[in-house]
Write an enzyme that holds these catalytic residues in place. Structure first.
Site, mmCIF file in Angstrom:
data_model
loop_
_atom_site.group_PDB
_atom_site.id
_atom_site.type_symbol
_atom_site.label_atom_id
_atom_site.label_comp_id
_atom_site.label_asym_id
_atom_site.label_seq_id
_atom_site.Cartn_x
_atom_site.Cartn_y
_atom_site.Cartn_z
ATOM 1 N N TYR A 1 66.823 -7.675 -30.381
ATOM 2 C CA TYR A 1 65.726 -5.902 -29.642
ATOM 3 C C TYR A 1 65.460 -6.852 -27.644
ATOM 4 C CZ TYR A 1 62.451 -8.892 -32.305
ATOM 5 O OH TYR A 1 61.536 -10.120 -32.722
ATOM 6 N N CYS A 2 65.330 -6.496 -26.711
ATOM 7 C CA CYS A 2 64.674 -6.991 -25.917
ATOM 8 C C CYS A 2 65.913 -7.720 -25.184
ATOM 9 C CB CYS A 2 63.790 -7.755 -25.953
ATOM 10 S SG CYS A 2 63.075 -7.327 -24.094
ATOM 11 N N PRO A 3 66.818 -7.340 -25.506
ATOM 12 C CA PRO A 3 68.416 -8.514 -25.152
ATOM 13 C C PRO A 3 68.175 -8.917 -23.228
ATOM 14 C CG PRO A 3 69.412 -6.078 -25.167
ATOM 15 C CD PRO A 3 67.877 -5.940 -25.393
#
EC number: 2.3.1.204
Length: 283
Positions: free
Chosen positions: A146-148
């Protein structure tokens, strides 16, 4: 690995890691903006601020554009999480009592700090801090997290931290969340469900991540030993000292509280607008 930004003559330490469940993530965003303003104005030394928020999902502006955002947020609240929209870019991340957040706040008044420099400074600090545990920290996007981002921090291909930046009035805040203990996969599963409910199979203009929980883990899981927030705090301060700076404990001062009030009002308004007001009723 070292970085010149870490060689500050003095570090002002503001530890807010034990403020408890009433400490709202919106407060943290306003505090960092106030400290950026103070540092940028030459009224404060460089700052290292540590903070923990319990059961909160922080959304990016893009997340609020999900076609079924109302249902997705309702799910998070049913799971016991506050929902906050940050005042900078990025996408959804999970904060809880096992996640340590660190802000490094530098002045940009004398020399411009390139975005890459800010990221590299935090990466260098984390690599040095975790070297004593025998960890080899790598930076690079972890697909499925997540949130790469290009400065995802990982060990053995599993992400445990993400870095962001914010610039306000001559101050630069480089922020990181560190999953210290607990299950990284469980946190990722929460965000996977959030996006699943938020999209419900619809095509979107924005490319939201397809979260794969198994690519994320906590430091405790990766290092095979149970780490605490307090242990990481001590490691952080010792590592900063190793770069030659003097550390001293501090809290927000009077003028900074005035700036805080202004930034607090802005972030509250932003959240009311982004979440359409009525969604805040669940908080």
């Amino acid at each position: 690995m070292s970085h010149e930004l870490l060689r500050q003559p003095k570090w002002r330490v503001i530890d807010q890691s034990h403020f408890g469940p009433l400490f709202d993530a919106k407060q943290s965003f306003a505090i960092d903006d106030a400290l950026c303003t103070a540092v940028g104005a030459g009224q404060s030394d460089a700052v290292v601020r540590t903070w923990v928020h319990e059961n909160t999902v922080v959304l990016g502006a893009a997340d609020t554009k999900l076609p079924y955002i109302d249902e997705a947020i309702s799910f998070l609240r049913q799971e016991g999480y506050r929902v906050v929209v940050r005042n900078s870019g990025g996408l959804a991340v999970v904060l809880d009592s096992g996640v340590l957040n660190i802000s490094l706040i530098f002045p940009e008044t004398k020399n411009t700090i390139a975005i890459e420099q800010g990221y590299e400074a935090m990466y260098a600090l984390m690599a040095a801090m975790l070297a004593s545990y025998g960890a080899r920290v790598e930076a690079g996007e972890i697909v499925g997290s997540y949130c790469p981002g290009s400065y995802d921090l990982s060990i053995g291909g599993k992400k445990f931290a993400g870095i962001s930046q914010r610039r306000v009035r001559g101050g630069v805040a480089v922020q990181i969340y560190l999953c210290v203990n607990g299950s990284g996969a469980a946190r990722a599963e929460l965000i996977r469900r959030f996006y699943e409910l938020g999209r419900q199979g619809e095509k979107t203009k924005f490319a939201y991540p397809d979260v794969v929980p198994t690519v994320m883990a906590s430091l405790s899981e990766l290092l095979g030993c149970e780490l605490s927030i307090d242990e990481l705090l001590v490691a952080l301060w010792r590592t900063l000292q190793s770069f030659g700076g003097e550390l001293y404990s501090s809290a927000l001062e009077n003028g900074e509280w005035n700036w805080y009030e202004q930034y607090w009002a802005r972030i509250v308004e932003r959240n009311e607008t982004a979440l359409k007001g009525e969604l805040l009723a669940g908080e």
